[in-house]
Design a protein around this motif. Structure first.
Motif, short mmCIF file in Angstrom:
data_model
loop_
_atom_site.label_atom_id
_atom_site.label_comp_id
_atom_site.label_asym_id
_atom_site.label_seq_id
_atom_site.Cartn_x
_atom_site.Cartn_y
_atom_site.Cartn_z
N GLY A 1 -91.28 -59.89 9.97
CA GLY A 1 -91.58 -60.65 9.05
C GLY A 1 -92.77 -61.51 9.27
O GLY A 1 -93.56 -62.14 8.70
N ASP A 2 -92.56 -62.13 10.81
CA ASP A 2 -93.45 -63.10 11.14
C ASP A 2 -95.02 -62.52 11.25
O ASP A 2 -96.05 -63.13 10.83
CB ASP A 2 -93.30 -63.77 12.60
CG ASP A 2 -93.03 -62.56 13.56
OD1 ASP A 2 -92.56 -61.45 13.17
OD2 ASP A 2 -93.06 -62.66 15.04
N ARG A 3 -95.09 -61.25 11.43
CA ARG A 3 -96.39 -60.81 11.46
C ARG A 3 -96.76 -60.60 10.11
O ARG A 3 -98.23 -60.63 9.99
CB ARG A 3 -96.22 -59.15 12.27
CG ARG A 3 -96.06 -59.22 13.72
CD ARG A 3 -96.97 -58.32 14.11
NE ARG A 3 -96.70 -58.25 15.59
CZ ARG A 3 -97.20 -57.11 16.26
NH1 ARG A 3 -97.99 -56.18 15.53
NH2 ARG A 3 -97.20 -57.07 17.69
N LEU A 4 -96.18 -60.19 9.30
CA LEU A 4 -96.33 -60.15 7.85
C LEU A 4 -96.69 -61.19 7.31
O LEU A 4 -97.84 -61.24 6.33
CB LEU A 4 -95.28 -59.52 6.97
CG LEU A 4 -94.79 -57.99 7.46
CD1 LEU A 4 -93.37 -57.58 6.41
CD2 LEU A 4 -95.83 -56.85 7.23
N ARG A 5 -96.11 -62.44 7.67
CA ARG A 5 -96.69 -63.65 6.88
C ARG A 5 -97.86 -64.00 7.48
O ARG A 5 -98.69 -64.48 6.79
CB ARG A 5 -95.48 -64.98 7.29
CG ARG A 5 -94.43 -64.73 6.45
CD ARG A 5 -93.38 -65.84 6.63
NE ARG A 5 -92.90 -65.89 7.92
CZ ARG A 5 -91.73 -64.95 8.37
NH1 ARG A 5 -91.07 -64.43 7.18
NH2 ARG A 5 -91.02 -65.24 9.24
N GLU A 6 -98.30 -63.79 8.86
CA GLU A 6 -99.81 -63.96 9.43
C GLU A 6 -100.72 -63.30 8.77
O GLU A 6 -101.61 -63.90 8.51
CB GLU A 6 -99.49 -63.75 10.94
CG GLU A 6 -99.29 -64.57 11.79
CD GLU A 6 -99.11 -64.19 13.40
OE1 GLU A 6 -100.12 -63.24 13.62
OE2 GLU A 6 -98.19 -64.60 14.05
N LEU A 7 -100.34 -62.01 8.30
CA LEU A 7 -101.45 -61.18 7.86
C LEU A 7 -101.37 -61.50 6.38
O LEU A 7 -102.75 -61.75 5.79
CB LEU A 7 -100.78 -59.76 7.93
CG LEU A 7 -101.67 -58.61 7.27
CD1 LEU A 7 -102.88 -58.57 8.00
CD2 LEU A 7 -101.09 -57.34 7.17
N ALA A 8 -100.47 -61.84 5.58
CA ALA A 8 -100.75 -62.54 4.40
C ALA A 8 -101.39 -63.56 4.35
O ALA A 8 -102.49 -63.73 3.36
CB ALA A 8 -99.27 -62.69 3.60
N ASP A 9 -101.14 -64.42 5.15
CA ASP A 9 -101.95 -65.65 5.20
C ASP A 9 -103.70 -65.42 5.36
O ASP A 9 -104.58 -66.06 4.91
CB ASP A 9 -101.73 -66.85 6.31
CG ASP A 9 -100.34 -67.41 5.95
OD1 ASP A 9 -99.96 -67.12 4.85
OD2 ASP A 9 -99.77 -67.92 6.67
N GLU A 10 -103.86 -64.44 6.45
CA GLU A 10 -105.32 -64.02 6.82
C GLU A 10 -105.70 -63.22 5.65
O GLU A 10 -107.07 -63.72 5.20
CB GLU A 10 -105.00 -62.96 7.95
CG GLU A 10 -106.69 -62.29 8.17
CD GLU A 10 -106.22 -61.09 9.06
OE1 GLU A 10 -105.35 -61.03 10.15
OE2 GLU A 10 -106.93 -59.94 8.59
#
Ligand SMILES: NC(=O)c1ccc[n+]([C@@H]2O[C@H](COP(=O)([O-])OP(=O)(O)OC[C@H]3O[C@@H](n4cnc5c(N)ncnc54)[C@H](OP(=O)(O)O)[C@@H]3O)[C@@H](O)[C@H]2O)c1
Length: 294
Positions: free
Chosen positions: A67-76
């Protein structure tokens, strides 16, 4: 009423080995529509999400375990491309998580496009794959994908937006691949499933594309040692390029797409001789790689 894009009897034109293009189809329009991408935390899925946002202005539902990676990607994606992006952390080898992802996506959606890309492999002798590992491979690659399709097709038909689904399979689903035997068989299932459904849906308002890449430089190839199989061959493709070709294939509602001329040529060769010879050559390449990377 959504666009009519491939009526029964539409003329199909072959443009390469196993590749089909239907000139009667209207392309998908992803702008401001929701596209679900599974396996979006790394590799091909992450690049597909970036491509959908950057070139098409589509909104993203991002699914994977990390999920941490998904959140970073969503922000990007939201920051750089001014699209909406929602992360959903889920383990797709678990049937309940697949149901939850669909329910959450439906609440966010409607879902217009779906890239069913999450997958795992086992590189090595099949006998070395523990039973739990096999079950997890089957649940992630096959069961979760079929379950998503089971829910997504009626959802997309109900909303009548003319959406599309893409299954990320593999060239190993087209040519049986020793030492990735269970993975290859799981991808063969998906390929047959995708190709069959394409025709079942051909007079309905949703398309089904099967995307079958060869080697891609991702965590999958790095972590398993599969990189050795490809060596310096031009067959290994950078993930952003592969992603671009994948999204192009889905948007064009292709039947079966194999990205890259080198891969298409490789698929053509086995047709010239007995299957046993072709799979024997593949076995030899894999054995050599396994000796280098025991
Ligand atoms: N790399 C290649 O050479 C190659 C060639 C042909 C086809 N493919 C196919 O391309 C697709 C993407 O692979 P890749 O190369 O990009 O590999 P990757 O970098 O390892 O990405 C796999 C993705 O699937 C997700 N995933 C795996 N198990 C999951 C689970 N149980 N629940 C939810 N998500 C899960 C991973 O996220 P988490 O770990 O965060 O859950 C990750 O985002 C796969 O279907 C693969 O079979 C790859």
């Amino acid at each position: 009423m959504g666009p009519l894009y491939h009526g029964a009897g539409a003329r199909r034109l072959s443009i390469g080995p196993g590749l089909w293009f239907n000139p009667a189809m209207a392309r998908m329009t992803l702008k401001d529509r929701w596209v679900l991408v599974t396996g979006a935390s790394s590799g091909l899925g992450r690049e597909i999400a970036r491509d959908v946002a950057s070139r098409h202005g589509g909104n993203l539902i991002l699914v994977a375990r990390r999920g941490d990676r998904l959140r970073e990607l969503a922000d990007e994606l939201a920051g750089r491309h001014n699209v909406q992006a929602r992360p959903i952390a889920a383990d797709l080898s678990n049937a309940r998580d697949v149901e939850r992802v669909f329910e959450d996506s439906r609440a966010i959606g409607p879902v217009y496009g779906a890239v069913l890309n999450a997958g795992i492999t086992h590189f090595g002798a099949h006998q070395e794959l523990p039973w739990e590992g096999f079950e997890s491979l089957l649940a992630t690659n096959v069961t979760a994908t079929v379950k998503f399709v089971h829910h997504l097709v009626p959802h997309m038909l109900d909303h009548d937006l003319g959406g599309g689904i893409m299954l990320v399979t593999s060239m190993t689903g087209l040519v049986p691949t020793p030492y990735q035997t269970a993975y290859s068989a799981s991808k063969a299932f998906l390929t047959a499933f995708g190709e069959g459904l394409y025709h079942e849906l051909s007079d309905q308002n949703v398309s089904l594309t099967t995307f079958a890449p060869g080697g891609i430089a991702t965590e999958m190839t790095e972590k398993t040692g599969l990189q050795e199989v490809f060596g310096n061959s031009p067959q290994i493709m950078e993930a952003p390029r592969c992603a671009r070709l994948a999204v192009d294939a889905m948007v064009a509602r292709r039947y079966l797409a194999v990205p890259g001329l080198f891969n298409q040529f490789q698929l053509f060769l086995p047709r010239l001789g007995p299957r046993k010879l072709a799979t024997g050559v593949v076995a030899g390449v894999y054995r050599k790689a396994m000796r280098k990377n025991p």
